[in-house]
Structure formats: structure tokens, C-alpha cells
Design a protein around this motif. Sequence first.
Motif, PDB file in Angstrom:
ATOM      1  N   SER A   1       1.036  -1.073  -0.103  1.00  0.00           N
ATOM      2  CA  SER A   1      -0.309  -0.151   0.013  1.00  0.00           C
ATOM      3  C   SER A   1       1.019   1.278   0.148  1.00  0.00           C
ATOM      4  CB  SER A   1      -1.318  -0.122   1.555  1.00  0.00           C
ATOM      5  OG  SER A   1      -0.145   0.316   2.309  1.00  0.00           O
TER       6      SER A   1
ATOM      7  N   GLU B   1       1.493   1.686  -3.307  1.00  0.00           N
ATOM      8  CA  GLU B   1       0.892   2.682  -3.950  1.00  0.00           C
ATOM      9  C   GLU B   1       0.024   3.456  -4.076  1.00  0.00           C
ATOM     10  OE1 GLU B   1      -1.605  -1.585  -4.494  1.00  0.00           O
ATOM     11  OE2 GLU B   1      -2.629  -0.654  -3.009  1.00  0.00           O
ATOM     12  N   SER B   2       0.725   4.123  -2.370  1.00  0.00           N
ATOM     13  CA  SER B   2       0.410   5.167  -2.490  1.00  0.00           C
ATOM     14  C   SER B   2       1.471   6.464  -2.798  1.00  0.00           C
ATOM     15  CB  SER B   2       0.417   5.656  -0.176  1.00  0.00           C
ATOM     16  OG  SER B   2       1.707   5.715  -0.495  1.00  0.00           O
ATOM     17  N   GLN B   3       2.748   6.163  -3.080  1.00  0.00           N
ATOM     18  CA  GLN B   3       3.376   6.813  -4.053  1.00  0.00           C
ATOM     19  C   GLN B   3       3.269   6.518  -5.567  1.00  0.00           C
ATOM     20  OE1 GLN B   3       5.476   9.213  -2.424  1.00  0.00           O
ATOM     21  NE2 GLN B   3       4.467   8.401  -0.603  1.00  0.00           N
ATOM     22  N   GLN B   4       2.368   5.661  -5.518  1.00  0.00           N
ATOM     23  CA  GLN B   4       2.055   5.753  -7.177  1.00  0.00           C
ATOM     24  C   GLN B   4       3.162   5.071  -8.070  1.00  0.00           C
ATOM     25  OE1 GLN B   4       1.019   9.712  -8.689  1.00  0.00           O
ATOM     26  NE2 GLN B   4      -1.262   9.135  -7.583  1.00  0.00           N
ATOM     27  N   ILE B   5       3.780   3.688  -7.684  1.00  0.00           N
ATOM     28  CA  ILE B   5       4.647   3.206  -8.246  1.00  0.00           C
ATOM     29  C   ILE B   5       4.115   2.011  -8.653  1.00  0.00           C
ATOM     30  CG2 ILE B   5       7.070   2.304  -7.669  1.00  0.00           C
ATOM     31  CD1 ILE B   5       7.149   4.598  -5.436  1.00  0.00           C
ATOM     32  N   ALA B   6       4.087   1.672  -9.707  1.00  0.00           N
ATOM     33  CA  ALA B   6       3.705   0.597  -9.706  1.00  0.00           C
ATOM     34  C   ALA B   6       4.761  -0.954  -9.367  1.00  0.00           C
ATOM     35  CB  ALA B   6       4.530   0.500 -11.645  1.00  0.00           C
TER      36      ALA B   6
END
Length: 69
Positions: A23, A26-31
Motif C-alpha cells: 500500500s 501504491e500511495s506513492q504511485q509506484i507500479a
Amino acid sequence: MSEIRLSLNGQLIQVPDNASLQSMLESQQIAPDSVALVRAGEVVPKSQWALTLCEAGDVIELFGVVAGG
């Protein structure tokens, strides 16, 4: 909701205190498929990212995954 601070590639970030490694990414918008993750000097297998909670003061490094042979 309380937050904790950790270091991600040398930058301090804040995440919820119950955030998993997954998570956090995801919060850092890293795939997730694009990186390998090292926490406190040890590689964390991708299979453990959703099960492993971030801890205050964690030092996390991400490395780009390169495909090829």
C-alpha cells in the motif's frame, strides 16, 4: 488515523501506521511490477509486500527491474 515517517529512496514520506509495503508503493504511485524493494539492507520478496507492515524509521530503497537475458 496516525501516520509514521520512513525513508523511501532517501526522501522522507508519511504513511498510515498500518500501511503495508504494497500500500505504501501504491500511495506513492509506484507500479509494483517495476521495482525491487530493499528494506533495512535486505531484499523483501514481492510475495511478502502485502503482508509486511511499514515501521517508523524504515529505510526503503527501490531499484528498477530490468528484463533481459
